[in-house]
Design an enzyme around this catalytic site. Structure first.
Site, short mmCIF file in Angstrom:
data_model
loop_
_atom_site.label_atom_id
_atom_site.label_comp_id
_atom_site.label_asym_id
_atom_site.label_seq_id
_atom_site.Cartn_x
_atom_site.Cartn_y
_atom_site.Cartn_z
N GLY A 72 0.81 -1.21 0.00
CA GLY A 72 0.00 0.00 0.00
C GLY A 72 0.84 1.26 0.00
N ASN A 119 -8.51 4.26 5.16
CA ASN A 119 -8.56 4.30 3.70
C ASN A 119 -9.68 3.43 3.16
OD1 ASN A 119 -7.51 1.89 1.87
ND2 ASN A 119 -6.40 1.76 3.83
N PHE A 123 -8.40 -0.96 -3.99
CA PHE A 123 -7.49 -1.62 -4.95
C PHE A 123 -7.23 -0.78 -6.20
CE2 PHE A 123 -7.61 -6.51 -4.05
CZ PHE A 123 -6.93 -6.28 -2.89
N SER A 184 -8.32 -7.19 2.12
CA SER A 184 -8.65 -5.77 2.08
C SER A 184 -10.14 -5.60 2.33
CB SER A 184 -8.28 -5.19 0.70
OG SER A 184 -8.97 -3.97 0.52
N ASN A 186 -11.93 -3.14 1.46
CA ASN A 186 -12.52 -2.12 0.57
C ASN A 186 -13.01 -2.63 -0.77
OD1 ASN A 186 -11.62 -0.27 2.57
ND2 ASN A 186 -9.59 -0.35 1.66
N THR A 187 -12.92 -3.94 -0.98
CA THR A 187 -13.46 -4.52 -2.21
C THR A 187 -14.57 -5.48 -1.81
OG1 THR A 187 -11.36 -4.33 -3.39
CG2 THR A 187 -12.89 -5.99 -4.20
N LYS A 222 -2.20 -12.98 3.42
CA LYS A 222 -2.41 -11.87 4.37
C LYS A 222 -3.83 -11.91 4.90
CE LYS A 222 -1.74 -6.90 4.83
NZ LYS A 222 -1.15 -5.72 4.19
N ASN A 251 -3.96 -7.08 7.93
CA ASN A 251 -4.41 -5.95 7.12
C ASN A 251 -5.09 -4.92 8.04
OD1 ASN A 251 -5.27 -4.44 4.79
ND2 ASN A 251 -5.19 -6.36 3.64
#
Ligand SMILES: Cc1cc2nc3c(=O)[nH]c(=O)nc-3n(C[C@H](O)[C@H](O)[C@H](O)COP(=O)(O)O)c2cc1C
Length: 369
Positions: A72, A119, A123, A184, A186-187, A222, A251
């Site tokens: 990142g 954040n 991606f 992540s 965010n997806t 991860k 993460n």
């Protein structure tokens, strides 16, 4: 000086804009040995630390010290040499996707409090072809290059193995190790790939892809700090059954209560919190200790989450992490951070009369056993 003068100025800029500018400035410093030497003046006490006692070996990779820049920070692979010069042993570039993807709408990266970031990048990646081109210049350099791999948002779950393998094949020759990023927040739906069946499919496809192009390189998964212990057990099983190297823990968190500490509006948003939040840091450390105890140190752990000084670094190493990663702490603490922590680790080893940093991996988790 960084915290008193530079940091407050940066707080006024959009966090992502600052980030990209900082990375490009570092990239510029790679233009010549002289500019790199100048950059080194911004390292702790103006000089990169080399010390045998800080070395870490993971399979056949030698890291100069236990500190690596986490995924990142340099998603595109343009500041590896500069970050090495500031004191890190290497960089985990990415997350890199097969095809370019813009990510979520801006603004999508925020500083919530000193050293704490949020954040929802989603991606953003220029895609593997551009990253491959960027990484050419770091081949055979001193910095260890790892690559975090992920899948484009529009790739359905069933095609995830193919999407990950494509990135592996493209970047195989530039990476010393790979990390599968299925954590992540965010997806949409991505974290479901941490479940045993879909994860095993991805891992097997990657192993097959590596077998085709050469020998297997160290491969990590991860995980999110929000996984339950039984979900972590599933990941451990996949790692051991498929002979992976280990786990990157962790993460960012999407824990509602942690998000809400920085404003109720964040509670139900799809975002990730990182950095100097004590609850997040503890969640990540607990996951490291859990994995270390459960596997009795049989797999390697890369510890990440809220590392911003020697104490937080030692905590994670002693809980079982062989290697550490830092992302948000670089913004919070500045360019001297890796040197400061490495010197702190050396001072600790001296004080306790311990030979090298590998000797203290997991000593706290062992005691709790
Ligand atoms: C701005 C930003 C972007 C990130 N992008 C990625 C990414 O692309 N892939 C990934 O695996 N982790 C990503 N992360 C998570 C970090 O690698 C790390 O796991 C997390 O931030 C916790 O570490 P820290 O407290 O040192 O920041 C990102 C974190 C931040 C703050």
């Amino acid at each position: 000086m960084f915290k008193r003068i530079v940091s407050p100025i940066l707080d006024r800029l959009d966090s992502e804009t600052w980030h990209n500018r900082a990375r490009e400035l570092l990239h510029l410093s790679e233009i010549s040995p002289f500019t790199l030497k100048l950059l080194e003046l911004f390292a702790y006490k103006g000089k990169r630390i080399f010390n045998e006692r800080l070395k870490v070996k993971i399979e056949d990779i030698e890291f100069d010290n236990p500190l690596v820049v986490g995924a990142g920070w340099d998603k595109v692979g343009r500041a590896v040499k500069a970050l090495y010069r500031l004191g890190f042993a290497g960089v985990e570039v990415g997350t890199v996707l097969q095809y370019p993807q813009p990510g979520n709408a801006k603004p999508r990266q925020f500083v919530l409090a000193p050293g704490v970031a949020l954040n929802r990048l989603g991606f953003n990646s220029p895609g593997m072809n551009i990253v491959a081109n960027n990484l050419k210049r770091y081949k055979n350099g001193s910095a260890v290059v790892g690559v975090s791999i992920g899948k484009n948002k529009n790739v359905p779950k069933k095609d995830a193995p193919k999407a990950h393998s494509a990135v592996i094949k493209k970047l195989y020759k530039y990476a010393a190790f790979f990390v599968i990023n299925v954590s992540s927040p965010n997806t949409p739906g991505l974290r479901q790939l941490q479940d045993k069946a879909p994860l095993a499919k991805i891992v097997k496809a990657i192993n097959r892809a590596m077998d085709k192009v050469g020998k297997r390189k160290p491969l990590f998964v991860k995980i999110a700090p929000d996984l339950t212990n039984s979900a972590v057990d599933d990941v451990i099983e996949v790692v051991i059954e498929n002979k992976l190297t280990g786990i990157v823990a962790t993460n960012t968190t999407n824990n509602s209560d942690i998000k809400a500490k920085y404003g109720e509006k964040w509670r139900n948003q799809m975002v990730g919190i990182s950095g100097n939040d004590k609850d997040f840091r503890q969640m990540a450390t607990d996951k490291i200790a859990y994995i270390y105890k459960k596997t009795r140190g049989r797999i390697k752990i890369i510890g990440v989450g809220g590392v911003n000084d020697t104490k937080s670094a030692l905590e994670k190493i002693m809980s079982g992490a062989s290697l550490l990663q830092i992302v948000t702490g670089i913004r919070g603490e500045g360019t001297s951070l890796p040197g400061k922590i490495n010197q702190g680790i050396l001072d600790y080893l001296d004080k306790k009369g311990i030979e090298n940093v590998e000797r203290i991996v997991g000593i706290r988790a062992k005691k709790l056993h």
